[in-house]
Design a protein around this motif. Structure first.
Motif, mmCIF file in Angstrom:
data_model
loop_
_atom_site.group_PDB
_atom_site.id
_atom_site.type_symbol
_atom_site.label_atom_id
_atom_site.label_comp_id
_atom_site.label_asym_id
_atom_site.label_seq_id
_atom_site.Cartn_x
_atom_site.Cartn_y
_atom_site.Cartn_z
ATOM 1 N N LYS A 1 0.817 -1.216 0.000
ATOM 2 C CA LYS A 1 0.000 0.000 0.000
ATOM 3 C C LYS A 1 0.844 1.256 0.000
ATOM 4 O O LYS A 1 0.538 2.240 -0.697
ATOM 5 C CB LYS A 1 -0.926 0.004 1.214
ATOM 6 C CG LYS A 1 -1.830 1.232 1.280
ATOM 7 C CD LYS A 1 -2.798 1.168 2.444
ATOM 8 C CE LYS A 1 -3.689 2.402 2.465
ATOM 9 N NZ LYS A 1 -4.679 2.374 3.576
ATOM 10 N N TYR A 2 1.940 1.237 0.778
ATOM 11 C CA TYR A 2 2.760 2.447 0.926
ATOM 12 C C TYR A 2 4.081 2.366 0.163
ATOM 13 O O TYR A 2 4.937 3.237 0.309
ATOM 14 C CB TYR A 2 3.043 2.694 2.408
ATOM 15 C CG TYR A 2 1.796 2.997 3.214
ATOM 16 C CD1 TYR A 2 1.224 4.269 3.210
ATOM 17 C CD2 TYR A 2 1.159 1.998 3.962
ATOM 18 C CE1 TYR A 2 0.078 4.538 3.932
ATOM 19 C CE2 TYR A 2 0.013 2.263 4.693
ATOM 20 C CZ TYR A 2 -0.528 3.532 4.668
ATOM 21 O OH TYR A 2 -1.675 3.805 5.393
ATOM 22 N N LEU B 1 6.809 0.529 0.380
ATOM 23 C CA LEU B 1 7.914 0.654 1.325
ATOM 24 C C LEU B 1 9.131 -0.154 0.894
ATOM 25 O O LEU B 1 9.004 -1.264 0.363
ATOM 26 C CB LEU B 1 7.465 0.191 2.717
ATOM 27 C CG LEU B 1 6.257 0.923 3.311
ATOM 28 C CD1 LEU B 1 5.873 0.283 4.639
ATOM 29 C CD2 LEU B 1 6.574 2.394 3.499
ATOM 30 N N LYS C 1 1.392 4.079 11.977
ATOM 31 C CA LYS C 1 1.612 5.516 11.804
ATOM 32 C C LYS C 1 2.421 6.089 12.963
ATOM 33 O O LYS C 1 3.279 6.953 12.766
ATOM 34 C CB LYS C 1 0.275 6.236 11.681
ATOM 35 C CG LYS C 1 -0.521 5.816 10.444
ATOM 36 C CD LYS C 1 -1.873 6.499 10.379
ATOM 37 C CE LYS C 1 -2.651 6.026 9.141
ATOM 38 N NZ LYS C 1 -3.999 6.662 9.071
ATOM 39 N N LYS D 1 5.487 5.134 9.953
ATOM 40 C CA LYS D 1 4.887 4.864 8.640
ATOM 41 C C LYS D 1 5.939 4.563 7.570
ATOM 42 O O LYS D 1 5.833 5.016 6.432
ATOM 43 C CB LYS D 1 4.020 6.057 8.227
ATOM 44 C CG LYS D 1 2.894 5.723 7.262
ATOM 45 C CD LYS D 1 2.036 6.961 7.021
ATOM 46 C CE LYS D 1 0.936 6.682 6.008
ATOM 47 N NZ LYS D 1 0.117 7.903 5.756
ATOM 48 N N ASN D 2 6.992 3.826 7.949
ATOM 49 C CA ASN D 2 8.057 3.486 7.020
ATOM 50 C C ASN D 2 8.353 1.986 7.062
ATOM 51 O O ASN D 2 7.613 1.217 7.678
ATOM 52 C CB ASN D 2 9.315 4.299 7.337
ATOM 53 C CG ASN D 2 9.742 4.166 8.796
ATOM 54 O OD1 ASN D 2 9.434 3.173 9.459
ATOM 55 N ND2 ASN D 2 10.448 5.165 9.301
#
Length: 399
Positions: free
Chosen positions: A186-187, A189, A328, A332-333
């Motif tokens: 989603k992010y 990463l 978060k 958030k990494n």
């Protein structure tokens, strides 16, 4: 027909089922993948055999587990001796956030357990057993507090806690990887340039852990037994003075924390975590084996469905909390995502489960030194500083 085994024979059986668990873990990939503890594997098999023999009126086996409390007391004391305040300084802000999140999780798990128990018309103390005790606390806490809750009149509390801890352990291994994969996709990463973090193993905190000999080992035994003696006395006295149940092993653990940090201020060359770790591993293995092999499965058959419903809610909660809040808070990494894998692992099972979840991620996507610093320190040592008072308070509220 009935057979009764004495203390020595019971300890022999405990060691035998422990060795059986190790053997089966090495031979069965599923057990190894989800880091199911050897005492759980061997102990549950022994308990199933006992249940089968009893159920078909073939044989009743009685074990003398009176020494189980001694091994349990020793283990929790070694946990306290591992809680050096130096570790907090090494972990920094990220460790504090993760630590506080674990404390919140213990509170939330107890609220869920008690609420669901009331909804299902069960005694609230059964809900406590399927709360932080068996979820975040795992088999060790389930054994320790299960005995205490049985003394308060809840028959089968120990069996309930151990059964819930086993299901939670498997669930923690199953959901950790998929949650991390979801966050990474989603992010988008990826691992960042690793920070230069000094080796944070126990050996670096205690540089003297280079040689193991009888003299230094006996010093560690003396410190452990001193904490056990003083802690149980203070725990019993506290209970007598206030009426607030404080098990002796809890007092011993907190005395050990104080003793550890006082000794560290005086000299950094006294506590040897290598020796203490060996003692802790041995006593944990024996007391868990004794607890699992003597679990009375016939007492919890009627509670199987309610227990699974409560555990399902616990799993859903930790997944949502991890994805939408803790991730978060941790930055958030990539490091945060790896730590989420660890959080779900020991939040529902045990620290080895957490390490297994994180190792599966980093072996595929890249290293995360921060995650492997923070999660083991909190999961193995610091978590009980918050979890134990929360558990004890909840027990006393509903006892």
């Amino acid at each position: 027909m009935m057979i009764e085994f004495d203390q020595v024979t019971t300890i022999f059986f405990a060691l035998a089922v422990y060795m059986l668990g190790i053997f089966l873990n090495n031979k069965i990939p599923f057990l190894n993948k989800f880091c199911i503890p050897a005492p759980v594997v061997g102990g549950l098999l022994f308990a199933l055999v006992i249940t089968f023999l009893r159920g078909f009126d073939i044989l009743i086996i009685n074990l003398d587990t009176s020494l189980q409390s001694l091994f349990m007391l020793t283990f929790f004391t070694t946990v306290g001796l591992g809680a050096s305040f130096k570790l907090l300084k090494i972990g920094g802000k990220l460790l504090i956030i993760y630590w506080l999140a674990c404390g919140f999780l213990a509170l939330a798990q107890n609220i869920i357990g008690v609420s669901m128990a009331k909804l299902l018309n069960l005694d609230p103390l059964i809900g406590v057993m399927v709360g932080a005790i068996s979820m975040e606390g795992g088999h060790g806490a389930a054994t320790a507090f299960g005995t205490t809750i049985e003394e308060l009149g809840i028959d089968g509390a120990l069996s309930i806690g151990l059964a819930a801890a086993t299901v939670g352990l498997v669930a923690g291994g199953l959901i950790g990887g998929p949650i991390v994969k979801y966050l990474m996709n989603k992010y988008q990463l990826k691992p960042t340039e690793a920070e230069e973090i000094s080796d944070t193993s126990m050996g670096s905190v205690n540089q003297q852990d280079t040689e193991l000999n009888s003299k230094s080992f006996m010093i560690q035994v003396f410190i452990i037994v001193f904490c056990m003696a003083l802690g149980t006395y203070l725990g019993d006295s506290f209970t007598e003075w206030t009426g607030f149940v404080l098990p002796g092993y809890v007092g011993a653990m907190f005395v050990a924390v104080i003793v550890r940090n006082i000794i560290d201020r005086i000299s950094g060359n006294v506590i040897q975590m290598k020796s203490i770790g060996i003692i802790g591993d041995i006593t944990l293995g024996i007391f868990l084996s004794m607890a699992l092999m003597s679990i009375q499965l016939w007492e919890i058959v009627d509670l199987a469905l309610p227990l699974l419903l409560i555990i399902l809610v616990q799993v859903i909660f930790i997944a949502l909390f991890s994805i939408f809040i803790l991730f978060k808070m941790l930055g958030k990494n990539y490091d945060a995502a790896v730590m989420i894998g660890g959080f779900t692992g020991h939040g529902l099972g045990a620290t080895p489960n957490a390490i297994a979840n994180m190792d599966a991620v980093v072996s595929k996507f890249g290293p995360s030194r921060k995650a492997f610093l923070v999660v083991p320190l909190v999961g193995a040592f610091l978590i009980d500083v918050f979890a134990v008072p929360i558990i004890i308070t909840t027990i006393n509220l509903f006892s």
